[in-house]
Design an enzyme around this catalytic site. Structure first.
Site, PDB file in Angstrom:
ATOM      1  N   SER A 130      14.447  87.158 -29.471  1.00 16.67           N
ATOM      2  CA  SER A 130      13.832  87.646 -30.705  1.00 16.67           C
ATOM      3  C   SER A 130      13.922  89.163 -30.755  1.00 16.67           C
ATOM      4  CB  SER A 130      12.360  87.220 -30.744  1.00 16.67           C
ATOM      5  OG  SER A 130      11.653  87.946 -31.721  1.00 16.67           O
ATOM      6  N   TYR A 143       3.487  86.822 -26.846  1.00 18.84           N
ATOM      7  CA  TYR A 143       4.812  86.389 -27.328  1.00 18.84           C
ATOM      8  C   TYR A 143       5.864  87.427 -26.944  1.00 18.84           C
ATOM      9  CZ  TYR A 143       8.460  84.922 -30.647  1.00 18.84           C
ATOM     10  OH  TYR A 143       9.645  84.516 -31.218  1.00 18.84           O
TER      11      TYR A 143
HETATM   12  N1  LIG Z   1      11.586  81.644 -36.640  1.00 23.13           N
HETATM   13  C1  LIG Z   1      11.780  82.934 -36.391  1.00 23.13           C
HETATM   14  O1  LIG Z   1      11.546  83.800 -37.234  1.00 23.13           O
HETATM   15  C2  LIG Z   1      12.345  83.347 -35.062  1.00 23.13           C
HETATM   16  C3  LIG Z   1      12.834  84.658 -34.941  1.00 23.13           C
HETATM   17  C4  LIG Z   1      13.356  85.090 -33.718  1.00 23.13           C
HETATM   18  C5  LIG Z   1      13.378  84.216 -32.642  1.00 23.13           C
HETATM   19  N2  LIG Z   1      12.889  82.944 -32.773  1.00 23.13           N
HETATM   20  C6  LIG Z   1      12.943  82.092 -31.587  1.00 23.13           C
HETATM   21  O2  LIG Z   1      13.820  81.025 -31.853  1.00 23.13           O
HETATM   22  C7  LIG Z   1      13.417  79.858 -31.103  1.00 23.13           C
HETATM   23  C8  LIG Z   1      13.308  78.685 -32.060  1.00 23.13           C
HETATM   24  O3  LIG Z   1      12.301  78.985 -33.012  1.00 23.13           O
HETATM   25  P1  LIG Z   1      12.120  78.184 -34.390  1.00 23.13           P
HETATM   26  O4  LIG Z   1      11.871  79.183 -35.412  1.00 23.13           O
HETATM   27  O5  LIG Z   1      13.198  77.187 -34.528  1.00 23.13           O
HETATM   28  O6  LIG Z   1      10.718  77.475 -34.074  1.00 23.13           O
HETATM   29  P2  LIG Z   1      10.194  75.993 -34.351  1.00 23.13           P
HETATM   30  O7  LIG Z   1      10.780  75.459 -35.604  1.00 23.13           O
HETATM   31  O8  LIG Z   1       8.723  76.097 -34.224  1.00 23.13           O
HETATM   32  O9  LIG Z   1      10.805  75.169 -33.124  1.00 23.13           O
HETATM   33  C9  LIG Z   1      10.336  75.375 -31.814  1.00 23.13           C
HETATM   34  C10 LIG Z   1      10.922  74.321 -30.910  1.00 23.13           C
HETATM   35  O10 LIG Z   1      10.378  74.510 -29.604  1.00 23.13           O
HETATM   36  C11 LIG Z   1       9.938  73.240 -29.133  1.00 23.13           C
HETATM   37  N3  LIG Z   1       8.861  73.310 -28.150  1.00 23.13           N
HETATM   38  C12 LIG Z   1       7.638  73.865 -28.291  1.00 23.13           C
HETATM   39  N4  LIG Z   1       6.915  73.644 -27.190  1.00 23.13           N
HETATM   40  C13 LIG Z   1       7.698  72.943 -26.338  1.00 23.13           C
HETATM   41  C14 LIG Z   1       7.516  72.410 -25.037  1.00 23.13           C
HETATM   42  N5  LIG Z   1       6.341  72.502 -24.372  1.00 23.13           N
HETATM   43  N6  LIG Z   1       8.540  71.751 -24.437  1.00 23.13           N
HETATM   44  C15 LIG Z   1       9.717  71.597 -25.091  1.00 23.13           C
HETATM   45  N7  LIG Z   1       9.955  72.062 -26.331  1.00 23.13           N
HETATM   46  C16 LIG Z   1       8.949  72.733 -26.945  1.00 23.13           C
HETATM   47  C17 LIG Z   1       9.435  72.553 -30.384  1.00 23.13           C
HETATM   48  O11 LIG Z   1       9.254  71.177 -30.146  1.00 23.13           O
HETATM   49  P3  LIG Z   1       8.205  70.291 -31.038  1.00 23.13           P
HETATM   50  O12 LIG Z   1       9.009  69.887 -32.251  1.00 23.13           O
HETATM   51  O13 LIG Z   1       7.867  69.145 -30.154  1.00 23.13           O
HETATM   52  O14 LIG Z   1       7.049  71.182 -31.345  1.00 23.13           O
HETATM   53  C18 LIG Z   1      10.573  72.893 -31.335  1.00 23.13           C
HETATM   54  O15 LIG Z   1      11.670  72.051 -31.110  1.00 23.13           O
HETATM   55  C19 LIG Z   1      12.099  80.224 -30.433  1.00 23.13           C
HETATM   56  O16 LIG Z   1      12.342  80.602 -29.103  1.00 23.13           O
HETATM   57  C20 LIG Z   1      11.624  81.447 -31.222  1.00 23.13           C
HETATM   58  O17 LIG Z   1      10.809  82.277 -30.445  1.00 23.13           O
HETATM   59  C21 LIG Z   1      12.385  82.495 -33.958  1.00 23.13           C
END
Ligand SMILES: NC(=O)c1ccc[n+]([C@@H]2O[C@H](COP(=O)([O-])OP(=O)(O)OC[C@H]3O[C@@H](n4cnc5c(N)ncnc54)[C@H](OP(=O)(O)O)[C@@H]3O)[C@@H](O)[C@H]2O)c1
Length: 228
Positions: A130, A143
């Site tokens: 991120s 975070y």
């Molecule tokens: N969205 C943004 O703006 C953004 C920006 C920069 C970086 N990121 C990073 O990109 C990555 C993906 O984010 P996203 O936006 O796609 O978020 P998201 O839609 O909330 O997806 C998060 C994923 O992580 C999984 N997860 C959470 N806890 C877990 C656990 N204990 N064991 C295994 N899996 C687990 C969730 O599974 P469940 O479906 O079971 O909850 C889901 O598949 C993250 O690392 C985030 O920090 C996001």
């Protein structure tokens, strides 16, 4: 599942970015293992994607206890993560530990588990980090600290694996239109405006750029921000 196709493992495949990455890799002809903790959602996604299968792993459990039955892994993409907001003053230690368990220790454990198979394929590890690294707004300490630790983990892994032929790439996306960003915006007290953010498909396209880089080059890290 087809034996001859390259094999990808996408962790967090039920999430916004992970799902888009899984779809993109499936479209590119990979056999895709869909890793995550929601078995029903993983099975449902697997039913949509040819040559894919669920691999149920919860980063809050011991990932070594759920072996993956494949001899080699060409690509491991880490997209699982949790966001938490709260000041140092108010966030309990348990929550700090949970953020680090998912955003760092789960990534470390699963990568270690798959390392022999990544080496066998001279494969690639892609860490979705991120733009929060190297800085943090107030209330984002846990975070941001977990993502900074993930950045350093990626650098160490990169150095350690050069001689084994495993390449490590870290992608630093800005805001992406997913459920996590909804949570972020709620915490910030602002509207969720997906048209102003990256789409998960654009992050998936960046993953494909990493994978299509010719063998004499290694994209070690890059920032991906919304264009406006
Ligand atoms: N969205 C943004 O703006 C953004 C920006 C920069 C970086 N990121 C990073 O990109 C990555 C993906 O984010 P996203 O936006 O796609 O978020 P998201 O839609 O909330 O997806 C998060 C994923 O992580 C999984 N997860 C959470 N806890 C877990 C656990 N204990 N064991 C295994 N899996 C687990 C969730 O599974 P469940 O479906 O079971 O909850 C889901 O598949 C993250 O690392 C985030 O920090 C996001």
């Amino acid at each position: 599942m087809a034996e001859t196709k390259p094999v990808a493992v996408v962790v967090g495949a039920t999430g916004g970015i992970g799902r888009a990455v899984a779809v993109a890799l499936s479209d590119e002809g990979y056999t895709v293992w869909l890793a995550g903790r929601d078995e029903a959602a993983l099975k449902s996604l697997a039913a949509e994607l040819p040559d894919s299968a669920p691999w149920t792993v919860d980063f809050e459990d011991d990932v070594a206890e759920v072996p993956l039955d494949v001899p080699k892994v060409d690509v491991l993409v880490h997209c699982a993560g949790v966001f938490a907001s709260g000041t140092v003053d108010e966030m309990p230690e348990d929550q700090w530990r949970q953020v680090f368990t998912v955003n760092l220790f789960g990534v470390v454990g699963l990568t270690r588990e798959l390392l022999p198979r990544l080496r066998a394929a001279r494969g690639k590890v892609i860490l979705v980090n991120s733009t929060v690294v190297r800085t943090s707004a107030a209330g984002r300490g846990a975070y941001a600290a977990s993502k900074e630790a993930l950045r350093v983990f990626g650098e160490a892994l990169h150095q350690e694996e050069i001689d084994h032929g495993v390449q490590v790439t870290t992608i630093y996306p800005g805001r992406v239109a997913t459920d996590m960003q909804r949570t972020v915006r709620r915490g910030e007290g602002g509207p969720f405006e997906p048209a102003r953010y990256l789409t998960p498909e654009t992050v998936a396209a960046a993953v494909l750029v990493v994978l299509s880089t010719p063998a004499d080059g290694h994209l070690t890290e890059f920032v991906l921000k919304p264009a406006w």
